[in-house]
Design a protein around this motif. Structure first.
Motif, PDB file in Angstrom:
ATOM      1  N   ASP A 148       0.825  -1.205   0.000  1.00  0.00           N
ATOM      2  CA  ASP A 148       0.000   0.000   0.000  1.00  0.00           C
ATOM      3  C   ASP A 148       0.863   1.261   0.000  1.00  0.00           C
ATOM      4  OD1 ASP A 148      -2.481  -1.164  -0.185  1.00  0.00           O
ATOM      5  OD2 ASP A 148      -2.842  -1.229   1.964  1.00  0.00           O
ATOM      6  N   ARG A 149       1.954   1.235   0.731  1.00  0.00           N
ATOM      7  CA  ARG A 149       2.834   2.401   0.733  1.00  0.00           C
ATOM      8  C   ARG A 149       3.403   2.653  -0.662  1.00  0.00           C
ATOM      9  NH1 ARG A 149       5.742   5.798   3.956  1.00  0.00           N
ATOM     10  NH2 ARG A 149       7.757   6.472   3.144  1.00  0.00           N
ATOM     11  N   PHE A 150       3.845   1.570  -1.309  1.00  0.00           N
ATOM     12  CA  PHE A 150       4.398   1.721  -2.657  1.00  0.00           C
ATOM     13  C   PHE A 150       3.359   2.293  -3.622  1.00  0.00           C
ATOM     14  CE2 PHE A 150       4.601  -0.197  -6.911  1.00  0.00           C
ATOM     15  CZ  PHE A 150       5.756   0.398  -7.376  1.00  0.00           C
ATOM     16  N   LEU A 151       2.132   1.747  -3.579  1.00  0.00           N
ATOM     17  CA  LEU A 151       1.086   2.213  -4.492  1.00  0.00           C
ATOM     18  C   LEU A 151       0.685   3.653  -4.189  1.00  0.00           C
ATOM     19  CD1 LEU A 151      -1.147  -0.986  -4.661  1.00  0.00           C
ATOM     20  CD2 LEU A 151       0.305  -0.064  -6.479  1.00  0.00           C
ATOM     21  N   SER A 152       0.661   4.021  -2.907  1.00  0.00           N
ATOM     22  CA  SER A 152       0.302   5.395  -2.552  1.00  0.00           C
ATOM     23  C   SER A 152       1.364   6.373  -3.037  1.00  0.00           C
ATOM     24  CB  SER A 152       0.114   5.521  -1.037  1.00  0.00           C
ATOM     25  OG  SER A 152       1.346   5.432  -0.355  1.00  0.00           O
ATOM     26  N   GLN A 153       2.638   5.963  -2.952  1.00  0.00           N
ATOM     27  CA  GLN A 153       3.711   6.826  -3.437  1.00  0.00           C
ATOM     28  C   GLN A 153       3.695   6.941  -4.953  1.00  0.00           C
ATOM     29  OE1 GLN A 153       7.016   4.712  -1.631  1.00  0.00           O
ATOM     30  NE2 GLN A 153       7.298   6.325  -0.108  1.00  0.00           N
ATOM     31  N   THR A 154       3.308   5.864  -5.625  1.00  0.00           N
ATOM     32  CA  THR A 154       3.338   5.830  -7.082  1.00  0.00           C
ATOM     33  C   THR A 154       2.136   6.524  -7.705  1.00  0.00           C
ATOM     34  OG1 THR A 154       4.505   3.711  -6.974  1.00  0.00           O
ATOM     35  CG2 THR A 154       3.541   4.310  -9.095  1.00  0.00           C
ATOM     36  N   HIS A 155       0.955   6.370  -7.085  1.00  0.00           N
ATOM     37  CA  HIS A 155      -0.277   6.831  -7.720  1.00  0.00           C
ATOM     38  C   HIS A 155      -1.036   7.906  -6.937  1.00  0.00           C
ATOM     39  CE1 HIS A 155       0.113   3.747 -10.803  1.00  0.00           C
ATOM     40  NE2 HIS A 155       0.374   2.870  -9.849  1.00  0.00           N
ATOM     41  N   GLY A 156      -0.539   8.284  -5.765  1.00  0.00           N
ATOM     42  CA  GLY A 156      -1.058   9.442  -5.054  1.00  0.00           C
ATOM     43  C   GLY A 156      -2.553   9.447  -4.806  1.00  0.00           C
ATOM     44  N   GLU A 157      -3.215  10.508  -5.273  1.00  0.00           N
ATOM     45  CA  GLU A 157      -4.648  10.705  -5.012  1.00  0.00           C
ATOM     46  C   GLU A 157      -5.503   9.601  -5.616  1.00  0.00           C
ATOM     47  OE1 GLU A 157      -6.186  12.706  -3.091  1.00  0.00           O
ATOM     48  OE2 GLU A 157      -4.359  13.749  -2.449  1.00  0.00           O
ATOM     49  N   ALA A 158      -5.104   9.085  -6.770  1.00  0.00           N
ATOM     50  CA  ALA A 158      -5.876   7.990  -7.382  1.00  0.00           C
ATOM     51  C   ALA A 158      -5.886   6.773  -6.457  1.00  0.00           C
ATOM     52  CB  ALA A 158      -5.282   7.621  -8.744  1.00  0.00           C
ATOM     53  N   TRP A 159      -4.735   6.472  -5.855  1.00  0.00           N
ATOM     54  CA  TRP A 159      -4.690   5.349  -4.919  1.00  0.00           C
ATOM     55  C   TRP A 159      -5.535   5.630  -3.692  1.00  0.00           C
ATOM     56  CZ3 TRP A 159      -3.306   4.995   0.191  1.00  0.00           C
ATOM     57  CH2 TRP A 159      -3.258   3.702   0.716  1.00  0.00           C
ATOM     58  N   ARG A 160      -5.439   6.826  -3.131  1.00  0.00           N
ATOM     59  CA  ARG A 160      -6.191   7.137  -1.906  1.00  0.00           C
ATOM     60  C   ARG A 160      -7.690   7.061  -2.135  1.00  0.00           C
ATOM     61  NH1 ARG A 160      -1.616  10.114  -1.112  1.00  0.00           N
ATOM     62  NH2 ARG A 160      -2.319  11.900  -2.325  1.00  0.00           N
ATOM     63  N   ALA A 161      -8.162   7.529  -3.293  1.00  0.00           N
ATOM     64  CA  ALA A 161      -9.595   7.453  -3.599  1.00  0.00           C
ATOM     65  C   ALA A 161     -10.041   5.994  -3.701  1.00  0.00           C
ATOM     66  CB  ALA A 161      -9.883   8.190  -4.904  1.00  0.00           C
ATOM     67  N   TRP A 162      -9.205   5.174  -4.322  1.00  0.00           N
ATOM     68  CA  TRP A 162      -9.508   3.743  -4.451  1.00  0.00           C
ATOM     69  C   TRP A 162      -9.450   3.051  -3.093  1.00  0.00           C
ATOM     70  CZ3 TRP A 162      -5.265  -0.183  -5.020  1.00  0.00           C
ATOM     71  CH2 TRP A 162      -5.785  -1.476  -5.248  1.00  0.00           C
ATOM     72  N   ALA A 163      -8.427   3.346  -2.309  1.00  0.00           N
ATOM     73  CA  ALA A 163      -8.257   2.707  -0.998  1.00  0.00           C
ATOM     74  C   ALA A 163      -9.385   3.084  -0.041  1.00  0.00           C
ATOM     75  CB  ALA A 163      -6.911   3.101  -0.397  1.00  0.00           C
ATOM     76  N   ASP A 164      -9.922   4.290  -0.172  1.00  0.00           N
ATOM     77  CA  ASP A 164     -11.006   4.733   0.715  1.00  0.00           C
ATOM     78  C   ASP A 164     -12.272   3.903   0.516  1.00  0.00           C
ATOM     79  OD1 ASP A 164      -9.483   6.649   1.935  1.00  0.00           O
ATOM     80  OD2 ASP A 164     -10.217   8.313   0.709  1.00  0.00           O
ATOM     81  N   ARG A 165     -12.472   3.383  -0.691  1.00  0.00           N
ATOM     82  CA  ARG A 165     -13.709   2.648  -0.964  1.00  0.00           C
ATOM     83  C   ARG A 165     -13.510   1.141  -1.085  1.00  0.00           C
ATOM     84  NH1 ARG A 165     -12.552   5.011  -6.178  1.00  0.00           N
ATOM     85  NH2 ARG A 165     -12.169   3.383  -7.743  1.00  0.00           N
ATOM     86  N   THR A 166     -12.247   0.667  -1.057  1.00  0.00           N
ATOM     87  CA  THR A 166     -11.970  -0.742  -1.322  1.00  0.00           C
ATOM     88  C   THR A 166     -11.223  -1.366  -0.155  1.00  0.00           C
ATOM     89  OG1 THR A 166     -11.704  -0.135  -3.665  1.00  0.00           O
ATOM     90  CG2 THR A 166     -11.010  -2.346  -3.016  1.00  0.00           C
ATOM     91  N   PRO A 167     -11.754  -2.441   0.443  1.00  0.00           N
ATOM     92  CA  PRO A 167     -11.059  -3.092   1.565  1.00  0.00           C
ATOM     93  C   PRO A 167      -9.737  -3.693   1.117  1.00  0.00           C
ATOM     94  CG  PRO A 167     -12.934  -4.410   0.833  1.00  0.00           C
ATOM     95  CD  PRO A 167     -13.038  -3.102   0.106  1.00  0.00           C
ATOM     96  N   ALA A 168      -8.807  -3.809   2.053  1.00  0.00           N
ATOM     97  CA  ALA A 168      -7.472  -4.305   1.727  1.00  0.00           C
ATOM     98  C   ALA A 168      -7.447  -5.811   1.523  1.00  0.00           C
ATOM     99  CB  ALA A 168      -6.481  -3.912   2.824  1.00  0.00           C
TER     100      ALA A 168
END
Length: 258
Positions: A148-168
């Protein structure tokens, strides 16, 4: 609150990074316990008749196959450049948020957990099952933090919007969003033949060890009573050899954009 890429790496994430580079060796840690579980499974295997234990093993096999099916469903619809199999470096040039990735952020890890749980169940050893679940919980929490850290660093806001609505890790089917790509069986065959072979080999070795080392059967007697597992392993091996050859020597399994 600071964005993930602005804050220092946590201990959990550092441990996850260390484990990520050693994923292929993680299973070796549990190997001595697995050998002991086959040799001295304890309850409930010790209290079960052979026929009941065989049924439990077959149930575990079916669960493991369902994990392979989940992997196949996930892989069949992923575009190129979303992720690569590597223990050296994380990679995801594109963020995949549809198909299985719309119901859970890490579907391949979920599939792997399901497959390994099926094998742990097949041992018939409660203590090994509990040990496996405990070790896997420690492992997966760290790996997912790293991913998750890698994806958040790579994709920023797009990752956060996806992570907010999608369980890990616990899928939510109500979140399903269809993939823009159609499922590709050739992509599955190109990428998943090793997984099929490993499952076939694992269950074959489990049954072989029980028969020859625990039950003291002769090779012929064991083979006579285990035609199903011999056939399953032979099919898995044939799939592995055939698809590996096609992948390396032809373009038959190549799908543009996958």
């Amino acid at each position: 609150m600071n964005a993930p890429q602005d804050r220092p790496e946590t201990r959990l994430e550092r441990q996850g990074t260390w484990l990520f580079h050693r994923r292929s060796l993680v299973g070796v840690v549990l190997l001595p316990a697995l050998v002991l579980a086959i040799w001295r499974p304890g309850w409930p295997a010790d209290a079960l008749a052979h026929r009941t234990l065989d049924a439990l093993t077959l149930t575990g096999f079916c669960i493991a196959l369902s994990g392979l099916l989940l992997r196949a469903l996930t892989v069949s619809m992923v575009p190129a450049d979303t992720s690569r199999r590597s223990t050296r470096q994380q990679s995801a040039d594109k963020l995949n948020t549809r198909g299985m990735y719309s119901v859970v952020r890490h579907p391949l890890y979920v599939a792997n957990a399901w497959t390994m749980t099926g094998f742990a169940l097949a041992t018939g050893s409660l203590w090994f099952m509990l040990l496996f679940q405990f070790a896997h919980a420690l492992y997966i929490r760290r790996i997912l933090a790293c991913e998750d850290r890698f994806l958040s660093q790579t994709h920023g806001e797009a990752w956060r919007a996806w992570a907010d609505r999608t369980p890990a890790f616990l899928p939510n089917p109500l979140r399903w969003r269809p993939n823009e790509l159609r499922p590709s069986m050739r992509t599955v065959m190109r990428r998943e033949y090793n997984s099929v072979f490993i499952v076939g080999l694992a269950f074959f070795v489990l049954q072989l060890s029980r028969g020859l080392l625990i039950d003291k059967l002769s090779a012929l007697d064991w083979a006579h009573h285990n035609t199903f597992w011999i056939t399953a392993f032979a099919i898995a091996a044939a799939i592995q050899v055939t698809l590996r050859t096609l992948k390396r020597r032809t373009r038959l399994l190549h799908v543009p954009g996958r």
